[in-house]
Design an enzyme around this catalytic site. Structure first.
Site, PDB file in Angstrom:
ATOM      1  N   HIS A  55      35.605  34.023  36.275  1.00 49.44           N
ATOM      2  CA  HIS A  55      36.871  34.440  36.469  1.00 49.44           C
ATOM      3  C   HIS A  55      37.153  35.459  35.520  1.00 49.44           C
ATOM      4  O   HIS A  55      36.485  35.325  34.338  1.00 49.44           O
ATOM      5  CB  HIS A  55      37.808  33.261  36.495  1.00 49.44           C
ATOM      6  CG  HIS A  55      39.257  33.633  36.274  1.00 49.44           C
ATOM      7  ND1 HIS A  55      39.901  34.028  37.499  1.00 49.44           N
ATOM      8  CD2 HIS A  55      40.227  33.937  35.381  1.00 49.44           C
ATOM      9  CE1 HIS A  55      41.154  34.437  37.323  1.00 49.44           C
ATOM     10  NE2 HIS A  55      41.342  34.173  35.903  1.00 49.44           N
ATOM     11  N   GLY A  70      30.515  43.115  45.280  1.00 49.96           N
ATOM     12  CA  GLY A  70      29.303  42.452  44.855  1.00 49.96           C
ATOM     13  C   GLY A  70      28.655  42.760  43.618  1.00 49.96           C
ATOM     14  O   GLY A  70      27.191  42.653  43.748  1.00 49.96           O
ATOM     15  N   SER A  71      29.283  43.317  42.795  1.00 51.30           N
ATOM     16  CA  SER A  71      28.339  43.756  41.389  1.00 51.30           C
ATOM     17  C   SER A  71      27.964  42.508  40.559  1.00 51.30           C
ATOM     18  O   SER A  71      26.674  42.468  39.908  1.00 51.30           O
ATOM     19  CB  SER A  71      29.074  44.532  40.465  1.00 51.30           C
ATOM     20  OG  SER A  71      30.030  43.885  39.883  1.00 51.30           O
ATOM     21  N   ASN A  72      28.459  41.357  40.664  1.00 50.01           N
ATOM     22  CA  ASN A  72      28.011  40.188  40.092  1.00 50.01           C
ATOM     23  C   ASN A  72      26.897  39.535  40.951  1.00 50.01           C
ATOM     24  O   ASN A  72      25.718  39.172  40.279  1.00 50.01           O
ATOM     25  CB  ASN A  72      29.137  39.129  40.064  1.00 50.01           C
ATOM     26  CG  ASN A  72      29.960  39.003  38.740  1.00 50.01           C
ATOM     27  OD1 ASN A  72      29.682  39.108  37.688  1.00 50.01           O
ATOM     28  ND2 ASN A  72      31.231  39.495  38.948  1.00 50.01           N
ATOM     29  N   ASP A  81      40.865  27.255  39.570  1.00 48.78           N
ATOM     30  CA  ASP A  81      40.279  27.533  38.223  1.00 48.78           C
ATOM     31  C   ASP A  81      40.424  26.612  37.189  1.00 48.78           C
ATOM     32  O   ASP A  81      40.479  26.795  36.030  1.00 48.78           O
ATOM     33  CB  ASP A  81      41.025  28.729  37.718  1.00 48.78           C
ATOM     34  CG  ASP A  81      40.713  30.034  38.525  1.00 48.78           C
ATOM     35  OD1 ASP A  81      39.747  30.190  39.227  1.00 48.78           O
ATOM     36  OD2 ASP A  81      41.732  30.903  38.525  1.00 48.78           O
ATOM     37  N   LEU A 121      37.263  34.968  47.192  1.00 47.80           N
ATOM     38  CA  LEU A 121      38.666  34.584  47.109  1.00 47.80           C
ATOM     39  C   LEU A 121      39.254  33.548  47.735  1.00 47.80           C
ATOM     40  O   LEU A 121      40.446  33.062  47.606  1.00 47.80           O
ATOM     41  CB  LEU A 121      39.362  36.107  47.651  1.00 47.80           C
ATOM     42  CG  LEU A 121      39.118  37.340  46.663  1.00 47.80           C
ATOM     43  CD1 LEU A 121      40.077  38.520  47.097  1.00 47.80           C
ATOM     44  CD2 LEU A 121      39.539  36.872  45.104  1.00 47.80           C
TER      45      LEU A 121
END
Ligand code: GAR
Length: 198
Positions: free
Chosen positions: A102, A12-14, A143, A83
Site C-alpha cells: 500500500h 505492474g511496476s512492482n 488494509d 484493486l
C-alpha cells in the site's frame, strides 16, 4: 522452489521489480502465475514476455477463481497494485500467505477506496511530513492485516501527488522484494497483530 503468484490491476511496476529480483537470483522463488482483474493491465504483457502463466478473472467470483488457479505450487500470493477485494475461502486457505503493498504508512491514508493518486492527495492535504509504503498481510478487513515492513519518504512542501507517488513507488519496489525474500526464507513470524522478523 518457493512459488509466488502476483496479482496486479495496472501498469505492474512492482511486478517488474519482483521479476527482476527473481531473474537476478536475489529472490530464490518461482513466479507461478500473474493474475489480473483487468485485461488491459500493462503487467500482463510483461509476464507473457517472461513466459509466466497469466490469468484474467473478473466479477464476483474473483477470489474463488484465484484460489483454483493457485492451489498447487504457490506458497505466497503477492498483491502488487491489485484493486479487487479478496474474500472467502482464499483468505482461509492462504492465511498469512497473502501480502499487499500500500502506498502510505498504514494506518494512515488506507482502507476502502484508497488507492493510486487519491492516497497521495490525502497525505498532502493532511500536511504530513513523512509518507511511505507498507507491506502487510491480507485479512478480511481492507488494509488491516499485520504489518511486515514500512519504508518512509520525506514530504517536500512543493510536492504534487504525482511527485510523492513517484518517490514512494521507488521505495515500494525495494519493500515488496524485501518482504517476499524474508517470507520465502521463512524469517517472518506472525504473533497476533505483530510480525517478528528473524
Ligand atoms: C502501487 O503504488 C501500489 O502501492 C498501489 O497501486 C500501485 C500499483 O503500481 N496499490 C494500492 O493503492 C492498493 N491500495 P504498479 O502497478 O506500478 O505496481
Amino acid at each position: 522452489m518457493f512459488g509466488i503468484a502476483v496479482l496486479i490491476s495496472g501498469r505492474g511496476s512492482n511486478l517488474e521489480s519482483v521479476i527482476s529480483a527473481v531473474e537476478e537470483g536475489w529472490l530464490k522463488c518461482r513466479i507461478t502465475a500473474v493474475i489480473s482483474d483487468n485485461p488491459a493491465a500493462g503487467g500482463l504483457g510483461l509476464a507473457k514476455e517472461m513466459g509466466i502463466k497469466t490469468h484474467v478473472f473478473q466479477g464476483e467470483s474473483v477470489s474463488d477463481s484465484i484460489l483454483s488457479a493457485v492451489k498447487e505450487h504457490t506458497d505466497l500470493i503477492v498483491c502488487a497494485g491489485f484493486l479487487s477485494i479478496l474474500r472467502g475461502a482464499l483468505l482461509d486457505v492462504f492465511q498469512n500467505r497473502i501480502i499487499n503493498i500500500h502506498p502510505a504508512l498504514i494506518p494512515s491514508f488506507c482502507g476502502s477506496g484508497m488507492y493510486g493518486l487519491k492516497v497521495h492527495r490525502a497525505a498532502l492535504d493532511y500536511g504530513v511530513r513523512k509518507s511511505g509504503c507498507t507491506v502487510h498481510f491480507v485479512e478480511s478487513g481492507i488494509d488491516t492485516g499485520p504489518i511486515i515492513l514500512q519504508r518512509t519518504v520525506e514530504v517536500i512542501y512543493t510536492d504534487t501527488a504525482e511527485d510523492l507517488q513517484k518517490r514512494i513507488l521507488e521505495e515500494e519496489h525495494i519493500a515488496i522484494v524485501e518482504a517476499v525474500k524474508l517470507i520465502s526464507e521463512n524469517r517472518v513470524e506472525v504473533k497476533g497483530r505483530k510480525v517478528l522478523i528473524n
